[in-house]
Scaffold this active site. Structure first.
Site, PDB file in Angstrom:
ATOM      1  N   GLN A   1       1.743   4.351   6.472  1.00 20.77           N
ATOM      2  CA  GLN A   1       0.697   5.161   5.843  1.00 20.77           C
ATOM      3  C   GLN A   1      -0.390   4.270   5.238  1.00 20.77           C
ATOM      4  O   GLN A   1      -1.578   4.543   5.363  1.00 20.77           O
ATOM      5  CB  GLN A   1       1.296   6.042   4.743  1.00 20.77           C
ATOM      6  CG  GLN A   1       2.036   7.242   5.266  1.00 20.77           C
ATOM      7  CD  GLN A   1       1.107   8.163   6.019  1.00 20.77           C
ATOM      8  OE1 GLN A   1       0.158   8.709   5.485  1.00 20.77           O
ATOM      9  NE2 GLN A   1       1.348   8.297   7.304  1.00 20.77           N
TER      10      GLN A   1
ATOM     11  N   LYS B   1       9.288   1.630   6.085  1.00 15.40           N
ATOM     12  CA  LYS B   1       8.590   1.529   7.367  1.00 15.40           C
ATOM     13  C   LYS B   1       7.521   2.622   7.488  1.00 15.40           C
ATOM     14  O   LYS B   1       6.353   2.335   7.734  1.00 15.40           O
ATOM     15  CB  LYS B   1       9.618   1.647   8.498  1.00 15.40           C
ATOM     16  CG  LYS B   1       9.124   1.236   9.860  1.00 15.40           C
ATOM     17  CD  LYS B   1      10.264   1.376  10.889  1.00 15.40           C
ATOM     18  CE  LYS B   1       9.783   0.947  12.243  1.00 15.40           C
ATOM     19  NZ  LYS B   1      10.371  -0.319  12.675  1.00 15.40           N
TER      20      LYS B   1
ATOM     21  N   ILE C   1      10.263   4.104  -2.886  1.00 15.73           N
ATOM     22  CA  ILE C   1       9.873   4.193  -1.476  1.00 15.73           C
ATOM     23  C   ILE C   1      11.120   4.538  -0.656  1.00 15.73           C
ATOM     24  O   ILE C   1      12.044   3.748  -0.545  1.00 15.73           O
ATOM     25  CB  ILE C   1       9.230   2.870  -1.005  1.00 15.73           C
ATOM     26  CG1 ILE C   1       8.016   2.526  -1.880  1.00 15.73           C
ATOM     27  CG2 ILE C   1       8.830   2.968   0.465  1.00 15.73           C
ATOM     28  CD1 ILE C   1       6.925   3.587  -1.942  1.00 15.73           C
TER      29      ILE C   1
ATOM     30  N   GLY D   1       2.561  13.998  11.082  1.00 16.76           N
ATOM     31  CA  GLY D   1       2.568  12.738  11.823  1.00 16.76           C
ATOM     32  C   GLY D   1       2.919  11.573  10.917  1.00 16.76           C
ATOM     33  O   GLY D   1       2.850  10.415  11.319  1.00 16.76           O
ATOM     34  N   THR D   2       3.307  11.891   9.686  1.00 18.64           N
ATOM     35  CA  THR D   2       3.491  10.863   8.659  1.00 18.64           C
ATOM     36  C   THR D   2       4.933  10.420   8.504  1.00 18.64           C
ATOM     37  O   THR D   2       5.200   9.440   7.814  1.00 18.64           O
ATOM     38  CB  THR D   2       3.017  11.407   7.310  1.00 18.64           C
ATOM     39  OG1 THR D   2       3.630  12.694   7.127  1.00 18.64           O
ATOM     40  CG2 THR D   2       1.515  11.583   7.279  1.00 18.64           C
TER      41      THR D   2
ATOM     42  N   GLU E   1      -2.313   9.605   0.496  1.00 19.41           N
ATOM     43  CA  GLU E   1      -3.734   9.524   0.142  1.00 19.41           C
ATOM     44  C   GLU E   1      -4.104   8.226  -0.580  1.00 19.41           C
ATOM     45  O   GLU E   1      -5.202   7.722  -0.432  1.00 19.41           O
ATOM     46  CB  GLU E   1      -4.147  10.700  -0.769  1.00 19.41           C
ATOM     47  CG  GLU E   1      -3.361  11.964  -0.540  1.00 19.41           C
ATOM     48  CD  GLU E   1      -4.109  13.088   0.152  1.00 19.41           C
ATOM     49  OE1 GLU E   1      -5.343  13.111   0.119  1.00 19.41           O
ATOM     50  OE2 GLU E   1      -3.431  13.944   0.718  1.00 19.41           O
TER      51      GLU E   1
END
Ligand code: MOS
Length: 756
Positions: free
Chosen positions: A654, A649, A645, A479-480, A721
């Site tokens: 996250q 978005k 990155i 879902g990330t 995380e």
């Protein structure tokens, strides 16, 4: 830093010269339309002819023995097909040793014996034609227990607890001598409660046994691990199981490893030779599918008057279940976040009558940093020093736990950039000294760290005669944004637009891929996607040079190039060439493929002598209304140093989600076990509080975006995380600044603050 090696690796955005690359751009999810239209199928959305439904019976005691199970009435009820319990289940196996065997959430096989070790342990199950019939029949099953008093004590230094072996996790210098010599000392104990994963999508399985093979539709963060575990526990060959998880409503670590309900569905399907559906209701999500265990951490820090650290000693306990040794690795970040000559991290497990704990977002680092970063704030106050300055003073570019330089660490810059965006210079340090109308403002800061990992992976990339490109791998998108990142890399390599890119994940029959855990998937798989794309394009050029009638027939392959989806002469523009699909059609070949490989971090020469970690800082503002004892988190500024990155978005998404989760961790979340029954009494969304939209502060996310070339050409580290690490202590530190109350036990409650 092995500069020469790093210089040889170019940071990659558009190596191929493709003109429309979306790599590094804020790209919306390619699977977004499927989700917003309800087209995406989640595990229990799958439906098959002849479906049956399983429902569990779970223990109402926390410790003891099953004396008898009376299912006579249930057996006679309409639609009931099967009742299973420890007395009649065909034997299931434990997972054997070795990495190939996988890891189960709970190592004890389902219904293995008559011993009850925790409240909510499955003791029986019913399968019926409808869900309602299964639930009604399950409710009539009479289980007699011989109950003992369970131990769910939250005091982890309880004298009744047998002394467990102390485990040394990291050690350098002489922490006792260092602490004794330090003129400024902090010695405090911090507690984080049991917290429960509450993903939107609950756990569930649809199992289909066709007489020879299992197909399991799962909500799983690791379809390959799930397959391995189920093969072992069911005792069937791996090739006879396929595990599918196309979409997930997230997992946060709770779905890394298979839980017993998956076995329930599988054994029932084999017994009945019919499909079986089961889902884990929200109340059993608090017992049978893992949680983050309670931790109790004593932190002792010694420092010089100028703030230079002399020693850090972290000694922690965490709860675990009777059957599984789960270590909540609270020392994950401690040995490397700050420079100190003397350091010791020790830990011990404390057994309780609870279900097996399991990783939860930022396992170990998240509770560990609550303790360490709260203690650093206490130290700053004792020193009369600014907490940002204290952290900068003790910054280091070397991982002192192993002596290796960090591949790319910008912790100091995170602090500086965050301070700038937050307006930290306006902070006055005295407790309660900042006001906004009638409200007292509190400003706090805390740092974050999370290891950056990369495993090995394989992919298959195919260029197809319909003009599309497809990549496949048996990893999954929890879902990330995994589908989207992979598509961005394919687009970057091939120049083919996103609307002609397919990414196929979440099926154990694909070429093996990693479990979605530890924020490893992006860094692990994208090099294999890039490699697969390059190989497929190379094969395409060979085909172009060897196909009769091709304008490139007979040309040396080395003179050809693949740009923006076109095969062309290298020295001429892409637009002068031929589309790859027209060449495939000319050759009457449906697709050319490239098998991509990526090597694990330890095998990369540039990573051998460096330490790879992500860093971050969170600044939090709380408002405190003393008149009505109302505390709100009003603002969070997060600065994250997670390498390059690839999708700002999805990346920001996250960190935003993690900040919201951090508000819950700081102020709301805790699983409470009733001491006589070990019943998690707040096992529902009315009583177990998670942050809602109303709890969300304004959140401002910044990425430093320095490519970490030790991770590979893309320079990306994981960002799943790190976002949660450090949020709760930033809030607790802000609460102290507003109220003068140091809360060392989460969550921060109104009762804690009434003394203010
Ligand atoms: Mo993460 S706790 O490894 O899903």
């Amino acid at each position: 830093m092995p500069e020469a090696i790093l210089d040889a690796i170019q940071p990659s955005s558009s190596q191929s010269g493709n003109t429309s690359s979306v790599l590094g751009k804020p790209t919306p999810r390619i699977d977004g339309p499927l989700k917003t239209t309800g087209t995406a199928q989640y595990a229990v959305d799958y439906h098959f002819h002849g479906m049956t439904y399983a429902w569990p019976v779970s223990s109402t005691i926390g410790s003891g023995k099953i004396v008898s199970i009376d299912s006579a009435q249930a057996q006679k009820m309409p639609g009931v097909l099967l009742v299973l319990h420890h007395g009649n289940i065909a034997s299931l196996y434990r997972v054997g040793p070795g990495s190939f065997s996988g890891r189960a959430g709970e190592s004890r096989p389902l219904f293995a014996d008559d011993v009850v070790r925790y409240y909510g342990q499955y003791v029986a199950m019913v399968v019926a034609e409808t869900l309602e019939q299964a639930q009604a029949a399950a409710a009539t099953i009479q289980v007699q227990y011989q109950a003992d008093k369970p131990n769910v004590s939250t005091e982890l230094n309880d004298p009744q607890t047998p002394e467990l072996p102390l485990h040394t996790e990291s050690k350098r210098g002489d922490v006792e001598a260092g602490f004794a010599s330090a003129p400024v000392q902090i010695d405090a104990t911090y507690v984080t409660p049991t917290v429960t994963h509450n993903p939107m999508e609950m756990h569930g399985t649809v199992a289909v046994w066709d007489g020879a093979r299992f197909t399991l539709y799962e909500s799983s963060q690791g379809v390959v691990n799930h397959l391995n575990v189920m093969a072992e526990m069911l005792g069937v060959p791996r090739e006879n199981i396929q595990v599918i998880c196309r979409f997930m409503g997230s997992g946060f670590g709770g779905k890394l490893f298979p839980w017993p309900h998956s076995l329930m569905a599988a054994i029932a399907s084999r017994e009945l030779v019919r499909p079986v559906k089961i889902y884990v209701p929200r109340d059993l999500m608090f017992t049978a599918v893992g949680h983050r265990p309670e931790t109790q951490q004593r932190i002792r820090i010694g420092a010089q008057h100028d703030g230079k650290l002399v020693s850090i000693h972290q000694d922690y306990r965490n709860q675990t279940s009777l059957g599984d040794d789960f270590r909540e690795n609270c020392g994950e970040a401690t040995p490397l976040l700050y420079s100190t000559p003397n350091l010791l991290v020790t830990s011990a497990l404390v057994r309780r009558n609870i279900g097996a704990p399991t990783p939860m977002r930022g396992p170990g680092a998240v509770p560990g940093l609550f303790a360490l970063e709260s203690a650093m704030d206490e130290l700053a106050i004792k020193l009369g020093m600014d907490p940002v300055e204290l952290r900068i003073k003790n910054d280091t570019l070397t991982d002192e736990s192993n002596g290796k330089p960090f591949s790319s660490r910008h912790y100091k810059e995170c602090l500086q950039v965050g301070a700038e965006h937050f307006g930290w210079a306006k902070r006055t340090p005295a407790v309660g000294s900042m006001k906004q109308g009638d409200l007292v403002l509190g400003w706090g800061v805390a740092g974050a760290s999370w290891g950056a990992f990369r495993g090995g992976a394989q992919t298959v990339v195919s260029l197809l005669d319909d003009g599309s490109v497809r990549a496949s791998c048996a990893t999954q998108d929890v879902g990330t944004g995994t589908y989207t990142i992979f598509a961005q890399v394919l687009n970057d390599k091939t120049g083919i637009p996103l609307n002609r890119i397919q990414v196929i994940l979440g099926d154990s029959s694909l070429i093996p891929g990693p479990t979605s855990g530890g924020s490893v998937v992006t860094a692990t798989v994208i090099p294999a996607i890039a490699d697969g794309a390059e190989k497929a394009m190379q094969t395409m050029l060979e085909l172009a040079a060897n196909t009769p009638g091709s304008p490139f027939q007979g040309k040396p392959v080395s003179s050809l190039a693949f740009t923006d989806g076109m095969v062309h002469i290298k020295t001429q523009p892409a637009s002068s060439g031929q589309s790859f699909q027209s060449l495939l059609r000319l050759a009457n070949v449906e697709a050319v493929h490239g098998e991509g490989q990526s090597a694990p971090l330890y095998a990369l020469p540039q990573a051998r002598n460096v330490s790879t970690h992500s860093f971050g800082v969170h600044f939090a503002e709380v408002t405190w209304d003393a008149g009505i004892a109302r505390l709100r988190v009003s603002r969070i500024v997060s600065v994250i140093d997670a390498g390059r990155i690839l999708n700002p978005k999805a990346g920001a998404n996250q960190i935003l989600g993690a900040a919201v989760m951090g508000v819950g961790m700081a102020m709301l979340e805790q699983t409470i076990y009733e001491p006589n029954t070990a019943h998690p009494i707040n096992n529902n969304f009315a009583d177990y509080l998670v942050s809602t939209a109303a709890d969300c502060p304004k959140i401002d996310v910044h990425f430093l975006d320095y490519p970490d070339l030790a991770m590979g050409e893309y320079g990306a580290r994981g960002i799943g995380e790190i976002g949660l690490a450090g949020v709760a202590p930033a809030i607790a530190n802000a609460v102290y600044h507003a109220t003068g109350v140091r809360v060392r036990k989460l969550p921060i409650t109104i009762e804690d603050l009434l003394q203010a």
